[in-house]
Design a protein around this motif. Structure first.
Motif, mmCIF file in Angstrom:
data_model
loop_
_atom_site.group_PDB
_atom_site.id
_atom_site.type_symbol
_atom_site.label_atom_id
_atom_site.label_comp_id
_atom_site.label_asym_id
_atom_site.label_seq_id
_atom_site.Cartn_x
_atom_site.Cartn_y
_atom_site.Cartn_z
ATOM 1 N N ILE A 138 0.372 -1.182 0.177
ATOM 2 C CA ILE A 138 0.118 -0.126 0.124
ATOM 3 C C ILE A 138 0.871 1.048 -0.108
ATOM 4 C CG2 ILE A 138 -1.795 1.267 1.556
ATOM 5 C CD1 ILE A 138 -2.710 -1.157 2.569
ATOM 6 N N VAL A 139 1.829 1.110 0.698
ATOM 7 C CA VAL A 139 2.694 2.775 0.730
ATOM 8 C C VAL A 139 3.399 2.225 -0.202
ATOM 9 C CG1 VAL A 139 4.873 2.950 1.605
ATOM 10 C CG2 VAL A 139 3.012 2.094 3.595
ATOM 11 N N GLY A 140 4.056 1.349 -0.666
ATOM 12 C CA GLY A 140 4.754 1.494 -2.258
ATOM 13 C C GLY A 140 3.916 2.373 -3.468
ATOM 14 N N ALA A 141 2.335 1.818 -3.514
ATOM 15 C CA ALA A 141 1.083 2.217 -4.546
ATOM 16 C C ALA A 141 1.126 3.233 -3.914
ATOM 17 C CB ALA A 141 0.591 1.457 -4.563
ATOM 18 N N GLU A 142 1.439 3.932 -2.686
ATOM 19 C CA GLU A 142 0.559 5.697 -2.758
ATOM 20 C C GLU A 142 1.560 6.951 -2.204
ATOM 21 O OE1 GLU A 142 -2.801 6.380 -2.266
ATOM 22 O OE2 GLU A 142 -3.192 3.991 -2.987
ATOM 23 N N ALA A 143 2.481 6.428 -1.736
ATOM 24 C CA ALA A 143 3.975 7.270 -1.536
ATOM 25 C C ALA A 143 3.854 8.283 -2.497
ATOM 26 C CB ALA A 143 4.966 6.697 -1.082
ATOM 27 N N ALA A 201 8.389 11.005 -0.193
ATOM 28 C CA ALA A 201 9.002 10.373 -1.309
ATOM 29 C C ALA A 201 10.732 10.128 -0.388
ATOM 30 C CB ALA A 201 9.104 11.939 -2.370
ATOM 31 N N LYS A 202 11.087 10.169 0.462
ATOM 32 C CA LYS A 202 11.904 9.634 1.119
ATOM 33 C C LYS A 202 12.083 8.391 1.470
ATOM 34 C CE LYS A 202 14.151 14.185 2.787
ATOM 35 N NZ LYS A 202 14.754 14.324 2.899
ATOM 36 N N LEU A 203 10.801 7.042 1.623
ATOM 37 C CA LEU A 203 10.843 6.458 2.044
ATOM 38 C C LEU A 203 11.402 5.410 1.581
ATOM 39 C CD1 LEU A 203 7.513 5.964 3.109
ATOM 40 C CD2 LEU A 203 8.978 6.246 4.808
ATOM 41 N N PRO A 204 12.362 3.917 1.828
ATOM 42 C CA PRO A 204 12.769 3.340 0.804
ATOM 43 C C PRO A 204 11.914 2.373 0.194
ATOM 44 C CG PRO A 204 13.049 2.709 3.285
ATOM 45 C CD PRO A 204 12.456 3.674 3.320
ATOM 46 N N MET A 205 12.624 2.019 -0.869
ATOM 47 C CA MET A 205 10.784 1.243 -1.371
ATOM 48 C C MET A 205 13.045 -0.085 -2.080
ATOM 49 S SD MET A 205 8.440 2.753 -1.348
ATOM 50 C CE MET A 205 7.368 3.559 -0.735
ATOM 51 N N LYS A 206 11.381 -1.071 -3.065
ATOM 52 C CA LYS A 206 12.149 -2.076 -3.473
ATOM 53 C C LYS A 206 11.352 -2.516 -3.990
ATOM 54 C CE LYS A 206 15.209 -5.830 -3.227
ATOM 55 N NZ LYS A 206 15.574 -6.964 -1.453
ATOM 56 N N ASP A 207 11.460 -2.922 -5.400
ATOM 57 C CA ASP A 207 10.387 -3.472 -6.392
ATOM 58 C C ASP A 207 9.470 -2.912 -6.354
ATOM 59 O OD1 ASP A 207 12.238 -4.814 -7.612
ATOM 60 O OD2 ASP A 207 11.846 -6.611 -5.807
ATOM 61 N N GLY A 208 9.363 -1.697 -6.097
ATOM 62 C CA GLY A 208 7.848 -1.058 -5.661
ATOM 63 C C GLY A 208 6.944 -0.896 -4.759
ATOM 64 N N VAL A 209 7.529 -1.644 -3.363
ATOM 65 C CA VAL A 209 7.254 -1.633 -2.277
ATOM 66 C C VAL A 209 8.331 -0.847 -1.109
ATOM 67 C CG1 VAL A 209 5.875 -3.384 -3.029
ATOM 68 C CG2 VAL A 209 7.574 -3.928 -1.757
#
Length: 232
Positions: A138-143, A201-209
Motif C-alpha cells: 500500500i505504501v509503495g502504491a500510494e507514496a 518520497a524519502k521512504l525506502p522502496m524495493k521493487d515498488g514496495v
C-alpha cells in the motif's frame, strides 16, 4: 528578492478502521476468515464511523474482502465517487483453521499466539508478516502519488494492531508516538486510528514496495491510536 525555495511535498496519511459488531462477536465465536455479517449494533457503529469521516477527504480505500468489512465501509462511500477501492485478502485477520466457529474459550484471548499449533491455524507471526507485506504494498502504491499534495488512505481491516508486549515484532521502531497514541492491541469499531508520514518520497522502496529492512529513523508519526480509557 523572490524566494527560490521549492514547495514542500505532501504528507501521506493513513486512517485505520476495523469492522463493527457481528453475531459471532456476541456469541463469543471465533471468526477468523469465516464470512459473517454485522448486527444492527454493528451497522450503527459503522454509521458512527461514517459520521467521524464525513468531512475527511479520502483518496483510496484498501480493505479486507470479507462481508463485515464491506458493510463497515459502505456508509462512508456515498458521495465519494472518485475514491479508489482495493479489496486485498492479505488484510483479513488471522486464519484460525478448525477453530473457526468454535468458542472463544478454546484460546487465550489475551495472547495472540495462543492458537498457534492448532489444526489449520495460521501462525500469528505469519499473520504479522502477511499484514506487513500488505502495508508495504500500500505504501509503495500510494507514496509516489503524493507529489506536493497530501494524500489520505483508509485501511479497513479486522484489527488495528499496534503495540503490546504480546505483539512484539510487528513494528520496527519506525514511528514516533503522538500524545494521543494509546497502547491498545485492538482499536474499537468506531475508532479512527491515524498515522502520517511527512516525507513519503524519502521512504525506502524495493521493487515498488516499502523496504522494511532499509527504514532508518522514525519516518511515521502515530497521531491517534485507540482510546485513553483502554490504554494499558
Amino acid at each position: 528578492m523572490a524566494s527560490t525555495s521549492q514547495p514542500s511535498g505532501g504528507h501521506l496519511h493513513f486512517l485505520f478502521v476495523r469492522h463493527g459488531e457481528t453475531q459471532d462477536n456476541i456469541e463469543r465465536i471465533l471468526q477468523g476468515w469465516h464470512d459473517t455479517r454485522l448486527t444492527e449494533k454493528g451497522q450503527r457503529e459503522a454509521q458512527v464511523l461514517a459520521e467521524k469521516l464525513r468531512t475527511q477527504h479520502i483518496d483510496a480505500i484498501y480493505h479486507s474482502p470479507l462481508t463485515r468489512i464491506i458493510q463497515t465501509i459502505e456508509p462512508f462511500l456515498p458521495g465519494r465517487h472518485n475514491v479508489q477501492r482495493y479489496a486485498d485478502p492479505d488484510l483479513r485477520g488471522q486464519g484460525l483453521g478448525e477453530l473457526e466457529g468454535g468458542s472463544y474459550d478454546l484460546v487465550d484471548m489475551s495472547n495472540p499466539r495462543s492458537a498457534d499449533g492448532q489444526p489449520g491455524v495460521e501462525l500469528f507471526d505469519d499473520y504479522v508478516r502477511r499484514t506487513k507485506r500488505a502495508f508495504a504494498r500500500i505504501v509503495g502504491a500510494e507514496a509516489p502519488q503524493t507529489g506536493h499534495k497530501d494524500r489520505t488512505v483508509v485501511i479497513a481491516t479486522h484489527g488495528c494492531l499496534e503495540k503490546t508486549p504480546s505483539c512484539d515484532g510487528f513494528n520496527p521502531k519506525f514511528a514516533v508516538r503522538g500524545p494521543n497514541a494509546y497502547e491498545v492491541r485492538w482499536t474499537d469499531s468506531d475508532d479512527v486510528a491515524r498515522m502520517v508520514v511527512s516525507e513519503p518520497a524519502k521512504l525506502p522502496m524495493k521493487d515498488g514496495v516499502l523496504d522494511w529492512s532499509s527504514i532508518s529513523g522514525q519516518p511515521f508519526l502515530i497521531e491517534q491510536w485507540g482510546k485513553k480509557e483502554k490504554a494499558i
